[in-house]
Write an enzyme that holds these catalytic residues in place. Structure first.
Site, mmCIF file in Angstrom:
data_model
loop_
_atom_site.group_PDB
_atom_site.id
_atom_site.type_symbol
_atom_site.label_atom_id
_atom_site.label_comp_id
_atom_site.label_asym_id
_atom_site.label_seq_id
_atom_site.Cartn_x
_atom_site.Cartn_y
_atom_site.Cartn_z
ATOM 1 N N ASP A 75 -3.773 -1.323 10.276
ATOM 2 C CA ASP A 75 -5.089 -2.009 9.690
ATOM 3 C C ASP A 75 -4.400 -3.453 9.088
ATOM 4 O O ASP A 75 -5.280 -4.111 9.303
ATOM 5 C CB ASP A 75 -5.234 -1.138 8.241
ATOM 6 N N GLU A 111 0.892 -1.285 -0.114
ATOM 7 C CA GLU A 111 0.161 0.047 -0.027
ATOM 8 C C GLU A 111 0.794 1.237 -0.080
ATOM 9 O O GLU A 111 0.602 2.257 -0.667
ATOM 10 C CB GLU A 111 -0.846 -0.175 1.361
HETATM 11 P P1 ADP Z 1 -10.782 2.148 3.367
HETATM 12 O O1 ADP Z 1 -9.556 1.210 3.516
HETATM 13 O O2 ADP Z 1 -10.901 2.975 4.180
HETATM 14 O O3 ADP Z 1 -12.319 1.252 2.829
HETATM 15 P P2 ADP Z 1 -9.224 3.084 1.047
HETATM 16 O O4 ADP Z 1 -9.485 4.195 0.121
HETATM 17 O O5 ADP Z 1 -7.939 2.946 1.896
HETATM 18 O O6 ADP Z 1 -10.587 2.933 1.849
HETATM 19 O O7 ADP Z 1 -9.338 1.774 0.093
HETATM 20 C C1 ADP Z 1 -10.621 1.566 -0.852
HETATM 21 C C2 ADP Z 1 -9.929 1.107 -2.031
HETATM 22 O O8 ADP Z 1 -9.726 -0.289 -1.988
HETATM 23 C C3 ADP Z 1 -11.105 0.944 -3.220
HETATM 24 O O9 ADP Z 1 -11.114 2.367 -3.638
HETATM 25 C C4 ADP Z 1 -10.470 -0.066 -4.047
HETATM 26 O O10 ADP Z 1 -9.547 0.504 -4.803
HETATM 27 C C5 ADP Z 1 -9.856 -1.202 -3.084
HETATM 28 N N1 ADP Z 1 -10.821 -1.985 -2.813
HETATM 29 C C6 ADP Z 1 -11.161 -2.392 -1.710
HETATM 30 N N2 ADP Z 1 -11.902 -3.598 -1.496
HETATM 31 C C7 ADP Z 1 -12.268 -3.949 -2.735
HETATM 32 C C8 ADP Z 1 -12.884 -4.750 -3.509
HETATM 33 N N3 ADP Z 1 -13.796 -5.545 -3.054
HETATM 34 N N4 ADP Z 1 -12.746 -4.878 -4.949
HETATM 35 C C9 ADP Z 1 -11.690 -4.135 -5.402
HETATM 36 N N5 ADP Z 1 -11.086 -3.327 -4.929
HETATM 37 C C10 ADP Z 1 -11.413 -2.807 -3.694
HETATM 38 MG MG MG Z 2 -7.545 2.100 3.652
#
Ligand code: ADP
Ligand code: MG
Length: 391
Positions: A171, A159
């Site tokens: 996390d 990340e």
């Molecule tokens: P959080 O971790 O708080 O949910 P983030 O912005 O750090 O928010 O991460 C979200 C991003 O992770 C999404 O925009 C996507 O790019 C990726 N992501 C998370 N879950 C999925 C999923 N099930 N399928 C595809 N991408 C995902």
């Molecule tokens: Mg996140």
């Protein structure tokens, strides 16, 4: 929980064969210990009963095919030649595969199908759930012996460097080590942790404000710089200090006048938040939920006044929750400038609490908040063993 049978069926439809493994990694919510992780401090999260599932099967070549059934999108790449993609979600998967390779783990290609009930971008760490699930899927398919701590660090590294988000380690660690009905007191310096049982009579209630976090990234970087500035200044008197984690409240009080604002207030939050987090874990260990709740409320005030990462509407959510029956404590959780609050609520009061909180918020802001009543859950693992014919 997601329907595992449906996941297997979708995999079969897409790839024409059964998956050989289905893994899951949970989202998380942090009960206390905010903005302490990148200061080498303490955090106290729970893994929640919402998770990212991956159905997977090895391939005999070096190709990785990925379907996100949540986004209804696909990706494909070769393990031997991994490049950054323009589609952000691709990079969470590619980055973890890249990190596994860079660490020297032998991998073959794979077909993957992702489905998650962790809301994306809400602050419940769908990103770490995805990274850790991807890592664990490859570990399972390739029979690799990767320790949990290494898996978390690989995921965080992906990340940080491949996706380009400077997150701390919390996390990924909680997605790996989470334990049912427990919160984890994590030391973000040496990555050791201590599970602390949550009383079965209280629920963890997350409330998503649905405020877009437009300011979050720049403010986050600025806060990190301010913390570093505080460390550098305090080193004049205490050369042994490496991070704000090393500063006691007494040391801080003795020299705080020498710190310019806003550095002083930022440091005061981190130093006091570390203390609150340790006290909070100790309070829960002796079953004192009321004391824990008070520390949550103090944490919110400190995030609002000293760290200045709250917003009036988030303050409203926290203060409303704090006044409702059955609520022990409530605070902003996550980086701030929107996102979620977390409250500890007597289970018998959860329905009324949730209804009243959403109503008050709608009345004052016109926005509809989303409530997630969470149960502390286990970290990464197999969702179903021997999910289909092997081979
Ligand atoms: P959080 O971790 O708080 O949910 P983030 O912005 O750090 O928010 O991460 C979200 C991003 O992770 C999404 O925009 C996507 O790019 C990726 N992501 C998370 N879950 C999925 C999923 N099930 N399928 C595809 N991408 C995902
Ligand atoms: Mg996140």
């Amino acid at each position: 929980m997601l329907d595992i049978g449906l996941l297997r069926e979708r995999f079969q439809q897409r790839y024409g064969i059964h998956p050989s493994a289905i893994v899951r990694a949970p989202g998380r919510v942090n009960l206390i210990g905010e903005h302490t992780d990148y200061n080498d401090g303490f955090v106290f999260p729970v893994a929640i009963d919402r998770a990212t599932y991956i159905a997977a099967r090895s391939r005999s070549d070096q190709i990785v095919r990925v379907v996100s059934s949540d986004l209804n999108e696909e990706d494909a790449f070769s393990i031997d030649h991994i490049e950054r993609s323009k589609r952000p979600w691709h990079n969470y998967v590619r980055g973890v595969v890249m990190a596994l390779r860079a660490a020297g783990h032998p991998l073959t290609g794979a077909d993957l199908l992702i489905a998650s009930d962790v809301p994306r971008g809400a602050g419940l760490s769908s990103s770490a759930a995805l990274e850790v699930a991807v890592g664990y899927a490859f570990q399972t398919l390739n029979h690799l012996n990767i320790l949990g701590e290494e898996l978390a660090l690989l995921a965080q590294g992906a990340e940080n460097t491949f996706v380009g988000v400077q997150c701390g380690i919390m996390d990924q660690l909680i997605a790996v080590f989470g334990r049912a009905d427990h919160a984890l007191l994590i030391d973000c310096r040496d990555l050791s942790y201590r599970p602390v049982p949550l009383p079965s009579s209280v629920a963890v209630v997350v409330c998503d404000s649905h405020i877009p976090r437009t300011l979050a990234a720049s403010a986050y970087n600025q806060r990190r710089q301010e913390c570093n500035a505080a460390v550098q200044l305090l080193q004049q008197w205490h050369p042994g200090i490496r991070a704000l984690r090393d500063v006691s409240e007494d040391q801080f009080a003795a020299h705080s006048d020498a710190l310019p604002e806003p550095v002083r207030s930022r440091a005061r939050h981190v130093v006091s938040e570390n203390r609150r987090t340790l006290q909070g874990a100790a309070a829960l260990e002796r079953g004192d939920v009321a004391a824990f709740g008070r520390l949550m409320n103090e944490s919110h005030a400190s995030l609002r006044d000293d760290y200045q990462v709250s917003l009036p509407d988030i303050d409203l959510l926290a203060s409303t929750a704090q006044r409702l029956a059955g609520c022990y404590g409530s605070r902003l959780t996550g980086a701030g400038f929107g996102g979620c609050t977390v409250s500890l609520v007597e289970r018998s009061e959860v329905e009324t609490f949730s209804r009243d909180l959403v109503q008050a918020y709608r009345h004052a802001t016109g926005r509809t908040a989303t409530i997630y009543v969470c149960r502390a859950s286990d970290g990464v693992g197999r969702a179903v063993d021997n999910a289909g014919p092997q081979g």
